[in-house]
Design a protein around this motif. Structure first.
Motif, PDB file in Angstrom:
ATOM      1  N   LEU A   1      17.441  -0.908  -3.633  1.00  0.00           N
ATOM      2  CA  LEU A   1      16.747  -1.430  -2.452  1.00  0.00           C
ATOM      3  C   LEU A   1      16.946  -0.490  -1.264  1.00  0.00           C
ATOM      4  O   LEU A   1      16.007  -0.185  -0.522  1.00  0.00           O
ATOM      5  CB  LEU A   1      17.306  -2.815  -2.130  1.00  0.00           C
TER       6      LEU A   1
ATOM      7  N   GLN B   1      14.945   2.655  -1.696  1.00  0.00           N
ATOM      8  CA  GLN B   1      13.522   2.434  -1.426  1.00  0.00           C
ATOM      9  C   GLN B   1      13.195   2.616   0.049  1.00  0.00           C
ATOM     10  O   GLN B   1      12.148   3.143   0.403  1.00  0.00           O
ATOM     11  CB  GLN B   1      13.163   1.003  -1.825  1.00  0.00           C
TER      12      GLN B   1
ATOM     13  N   VAL C   1      18.222 -10.555   4.898  1.00  0.00           N
ATOM     14  CA  VAL C   1      17.591 -10.144   6.159  1.00  0.00           C
ATOM     15  C   VAL C   1      18.588  -9.377   7.024  1.00  0.00           C
ATOM     16  O   VAL C   1      18.261  -8.321   7.579  1.00  0.00           O
ATOM     17  CB  VAL C   1      17.038 -11.382   6.899  1.00  0.00           C
TER      18      VAL C   1
ATOM     19  N   MET D   1      19.003  -5.964   5.423  1.00  0.00           N
ATOM     20  CA  MET D   1      17.806  -5.133   5.540  1.00  0.00           C
ATOM     21  C   MET D   1      17.608  -4.646   6.965  1.00  0.00           C
ATOM     22  O   MET D   1      17.232  -3.491   7.191  1.00  0.00           O
ATOM     23  CB  MET D   1      16.562  -5.917   5.097  1.00  0.00           C
TER      24      MET D   1
ATOM     25  N   VAL E   1      17.432  -0.883   8.192  1.00  0.00           N
ATOM     26  CA  VAL E   1      16.293  -0.303   8.907  1.00  0.00           C
ATOM     27  C   VAL E   1      16.764   0.370  10.200  1.00  0.00           C
ATOM     28  O   VAL E   1      16.360   1.491  10.519  1.00  0.00           O
ATOM     29  CB  VAL E   1      15.226  -1.381   9.188  1.00  0.00           C
TER      30      VAL E   1
ATOM     31  N   ARG F   1     -14.718   3.617  -8.027  1.00  0.00           N
ATOM     32  CA  ARG F   1     -14.284   2.235  -8.085  1.00  0.00           C
ATOM     33  C   ARG F   1     -15.085   1.385  -7.108  1.00  0.00           C
ATOM     34  O   ARG F   1     -15.392   0.224  -7.372  1.00  0.00           O
ATOM     35  CB  ARG F   1     -12.791   2.110  -7.759  1.00  0.00           C
TER      36      ARG F   1
END
Lengths: 270, 75
Positions: free
Chosen positions: A66, A69, A225, A228, A232, A268
Motif C-alpha cells: 500500500l 503504491q 485513514v 494513509m 500522504v 473503442r
C-alpha cells in the motif's frame, strides 16, 4: 445508563500524576502488541511454517505494498514502513480493545467515585493528540533528512513577501493537521462508545450486535485513514518540488506507443 | 425558551447542521467516483484509496460538530 464522561477518569495517582483508565488500556494494548511481534519475530524463517507467522507477514506485506503504491518507490516505502506500521497496528489494536467485553463494564471504586477500570485508549484525547504530534513531527524529521535543514526551513520562512505569506499558511496548516488528526480519531472512537452505551441501555439483548460490527469496521477504517494521511503528508513533505519539471518527457513512452494507444482508444469509441 | 430547553435543543441542532453538510459532500463525492469508475473501470483500485481519504476529510467536519455536541451535552 452508565454516566458518560468526555475525559478519561483517574483510577489512581503516582505522586501528582493521575493514571487514567485510558492509559491502563493503552499500556495493556502496547504490551499485547509487543508480545505478539516479539513472538513472531523469533519464529521468522525464510520458509515460514506456522499460520501465525504467515498472518503477520501477510499483514506487513499488504501495508508495504500500500505504501509503495502511494510513494512509487520501494526504497522510500521501506524507509517509511516502520513508522506507518507502528501507527496502524497501535491504532487498530487499541480501537478493537475498546470493544472487548469488560472494557467499560468493570467498575472500580476510587477516592473520586466509581469509574470503569478500562476505557479504549483512543477514546481519550491525550492519546490521539500524542499520535498526531508523533505523526507531524516525524514528517518534519523525514523531510529534513531528505531535503536538508535549509531547504525545509525555506518552505516556511522566506524574504519574498508572497512566499512568506504562504509560509505562514503552511505553519498554520501544520497545527491544523495535528488538530484534525487528533479530533478525527478521538471523535470516531468516543462517538462509537457513546453509541454502544446508548443502544445497550435502550435494548441490551440483540440490538447492539450490528453496532459492534459497525465499530469494528470504523476502528479499522480510522486506523487506515490515519496511516494513509500520514503517508500522504510524508510523501508530499519529502518530495522536492523545485526539481519538478513540467516539460519532462517520460522516457518509457515513445511516439509510436502513443499513436498506437490513441488508435486503440479511437476504435473503442466507434 | 428557557435555559433548560436550549440545553436540550442546541446539541441537537449542532449535530443536525454539522452532519447535513458532510453528508451532502460525501454523497456528491461518491456519485462522482461512481461516474469515474463507470467511465474507466480499470481505475477503480486507484480511486478507492483516494476516495477513502477524501471522504475521511469530509467526515472529519461531521466529527468536529459531533465532538462539540458531546461537549455541550455531557460537560
Amino acid at each position: 445508563m452508565t454516566p458518560i464522561s468526555l475525559a478519561a477518569e483517574p483510577i489512581f495517582h503516582i505522586g501528582s500524576v493521575a493514571i487514567n483508565n485510558s492509559l491502563i488500556t493503552g499500556v495493556v494494548g502496547s504490551a499485547l502488541i509487543i508480545a505478539l511481534f516479539v513472538f513472531t519475530a523469533k519464529k521468522i524463517e525464510f520458509h515460514p511454517k506456522g499460520k501465525f507467522t504467515s498472518v503477520f507477514e501477510a499483514i506487513s506485506e499488504q501495508i508495504l505494498d500500500l505504501i509503495e503504491q502511494v510513494v512509487q518507490n520501494r526504497e522510500k516505502a521501506i524507509q517509511f514502513f516502520p513508522l506507518l506500521m507502528t501507527l496502524f497496528i497501535f491504532i487498530v489494536i487499541n480501537n478493537w480493545l475498546g470493544l472487548v467485553p469488560g472494557v467499560g463494564s468493570i467498575v472500580v471504586n476510587t477516592h473520586e467515585g466509581a469509574f470503569p477500570l478500562f476505557r479504549g485508549a483512543n477514546a481519550d484525547l491525550n492519546t490521539t493528540l500524542a499520535l498526531a504530534v508523533i505523526s507531524v513531527v516525524t514528517t518534519q524529521i523525514y523531510a529534513v533528512k531528505e531535503l536538508g535543514l535549509f531547504k525545509q526551513l525555506q518552505k516556511y520562512f522566506s524574504l519574498n513577501p508572497i512566499k512568506l505569506f504562504i509560509g505562514i499558511l503552511e505553519l498554520i496548516s501544520e497545527v491544523s493537521k495535528m488538530i484534525s488528526f487528533s479530533f478525527r480519531l478521538f471523535g470516531n472512537i468516543f462517538a462509537g462508545e457513546v453509541l454502544l452505551i446508548v443502544i445497550s441501555s435502550l435494548m441490551p439483548v440483540v440490538a447492539p450486535l450490528p453496532f459492534f460490527f459497525l465499530e469494528i469496521f470504523v476502528g479499522f477504517i480510522q486506523a487506515l485513514v490515519f496511516t494513509m494521511l500520514t503517508l500522504v503528508f510524508l510523501t508530499i513533505a519529502t518530495s522536492d518540488h523545485s526539481e519538478y519539471n513540467h516539460d519532462e518527457v517520460r522516457p518509457e513512452l515513445k511516439p509510436a506507443d502513443i499513436e498506437e494507444a490513441s488508435s486503440h482508444a479511437d476504435s473503442r469509441h466507434i | 425558551m428557557n435555559a433548560e430547553v436550549m440545553k436540550l435543543l442546541i446539541p441537537g441542532l449542532t449535530i443536525v447542521l454539522g452532519g447535513a453538510m458532510p453528508a451532502f459532500a460525501i454523497g456528491w463525492m461518491g456519485a462522482h467516483a461512481m461516474d469515474a469508475i463507470g467511465r474507466n473501470p480499470e481505475a477503480a483500485s486507484k480511486l478507492q484509496t483516494i476516495i477513502i481519504l477524501v471522504v475521511a476529510f469530509a467526515e472529519a467536519i461531521a466529527i468536529y460538530s459531533l465532538v462539540v455536541a458531546l461537549i455541550l451535552k455531557f460537560v
